[in-house]
Enzyme design. Sequence first.
Site, PDB file in Angstrom:
ATOM      1  CB  CYS A  68      -0.968  -0.008   1.169  1.00 48.59           C
ATOM      2  SG  CYS A  68      -2.358  -1.114   0.885  1.00 48.59           S
ATOM      3  CG  ASP A 100     -17.222   4.420   4.830  1.00 47.99           C
ATOM      4  OD1 ASP A 100     -16.389   3.617   5.279  1.00 47.99           O
ATOM      5  OD2 ASP A 100     -18.261   4.741   5.432  1.00 47.99           O
ATOM      6  CG  ASP A 101     -13.158   1.268   4.934  1.00 45.39           C
ATOM      7  OD1 ASP A 101     -11.940   1.458   4.853  1.00 45.39           O
ATOM      8  OD2 ASP A 101     -13.815   1.452   5.974  1.00 45.39           O
TER       9      ASP A 101
HETATM   10 CO    CO Z   1     -10.263   0.610   3.605  1.00 43.31          CO
HETATM   11 CO    CO Z   2      -9.199   0.259  -0.294  1.00 42.49          CO
END
Ligand code: CO
Ligand code: CO
Length: 543
Positions: A68, A100-101
């Site tokens: 990431c 949001d996710d």
């Molecule tokens: Co997330």
């Molecule tokens: Co994500």
Amino acid sequence: MNVDYSKRKRIMSRSTMLGHCICDPAKPCPCEEFKNFDVCECAGEKMPQIESGKIQIRLTEHVKGAGCASKISKKTLHEILSGLPQFSDKRVLVGSSAGDDAGVVILPGKTGKAMVLTVDVFAPSVDDPYTFGQISAANSVSDIYAMGAEPWCALSIIGFPVNRFPNEIMTQILRGGIDKMREAGIAVVGGHSINDDSVKCGFAVVGICPEKKFTRNDGAMPGDVLVLTKPLGVGIAAFAGQIGHASKKDLDEIAKSMSALNKTASETMMKYNVHAATDVTGFSLMGHLSEIVKNSSVEVELDFDSIPIFSGVANFARLGIIPGAVERNRESVKPELLDLSGLAEPQENILFCPETSGGLLVFMPPKDAEKYLREIRRKGVSSAAVIGIATKKRKGGLIRVKSSSSDKFSPLKMERKSIPQDTKPESGDEAPACCADPSAASKQIAFSASATPISAAFAEYMKAVGAPGAIDAKNKKLMSLALSVATKCGPCITINLQASRGAGASDEEISEAVALGAAFGGASAAMFYKETMQSKIKSMPPS
Ligand code: CO
Ligand code: CO
């Protein structure tokens, strides 16, 4: 290798007529690969060592930001996305503006169900392709878990340098991903692949949840405690691995955590009274938590000492082994949202560490949290811990972090080797733009980005021949060092000395390589090496 010469001839005649390589218009024809290795990539031929399966590929050696850490920073992303059209749509329960996710959309008909959608793609954070596939899947499905939804199906997305890497690596990556998705209880129903310069893998995942029962990032309330279900420090440990400072144990520990699903943490949280949840990934604990405190208008107080951290990470942070993405994450959180006074700098860096496939961060009342923690720990989520509490309502939100152990995080001095790591190249070139890029040293070789096409092509060529192939990275660096001494190239000596150390060469190995170079270059090369070293030591800042 069996070469289809008629096919090669047909393709190359087109390239020469056009004056461009037809599979990479930026390259001339004949290209370097053809001239040096007798390989025509446009005709589908692979480099010989790849063909014979002899090549050992370490995936992380070929990436800049591992996992990431390869995300575009939140700040830059915000600049890019602001001003894009926003449409209101009654079917959308959670859209992109919510930060949001995942997105949540109502399904047609009166089913009472909603569909949850997310996609994640990133560069390898581990060397093993199968494990990378597993991690990529666990990370992608995590956004569904962070919404408290049930994963339903997935599509794969993969970028792969098909001419430079053996096909088997891509097979292994996908096999890891599919196996992990099966563990999550879902099928990978298709996907898309690109012949790319570097390896990337990810999944688009669809989840299902009741229209009225899923977790958002805006429901945190004063009195809630914060539960974090996995330790912090993946980005720091992975970076330490890339530059040869992490042990196998350190890397195994993060790999195991990254490939673990947040399934138990998510399913169990939905049995309790949960007010808000997210998963901690590339933007760091601070980055993801700041979204919740902002959207929920609460002030939270964290206790640094109760935050789970991977075992090697405190030391890496104290030694200053910090990937550049930590800085991007810090710049992305508004300073007025934070009160980190009282923390040592290494502690702060851990809080801004980009996580890959990190844990869930859950807000719930203390009584529920107590039961929740007991239950998930019993089910194997052993690192989960309460890390703080939402103290009161506060417009705009605030994160306060306390610690009574900041003295244990005082910066350590990196064991100085004879040459400082940050020596500028002698040519007077500027330091490379991205200091987090461990291959940056090789780019310092006197050719800046603004150089002429010929010097740029030469730099490209140097990079290609210097990359590990049948000969591994360390031995290539040692050979380059010996040649630098033999050819009396000062900047090359500096760079290859650093690079050899970075690739794990011992002092003995380095002095043998230098001796070999001196033997072939004669007395003048030996004197030159000695002089170069002396001027380096003189120019070192006083410590
Ligand atoms: Co997330
Ligand atoms: Co994500």
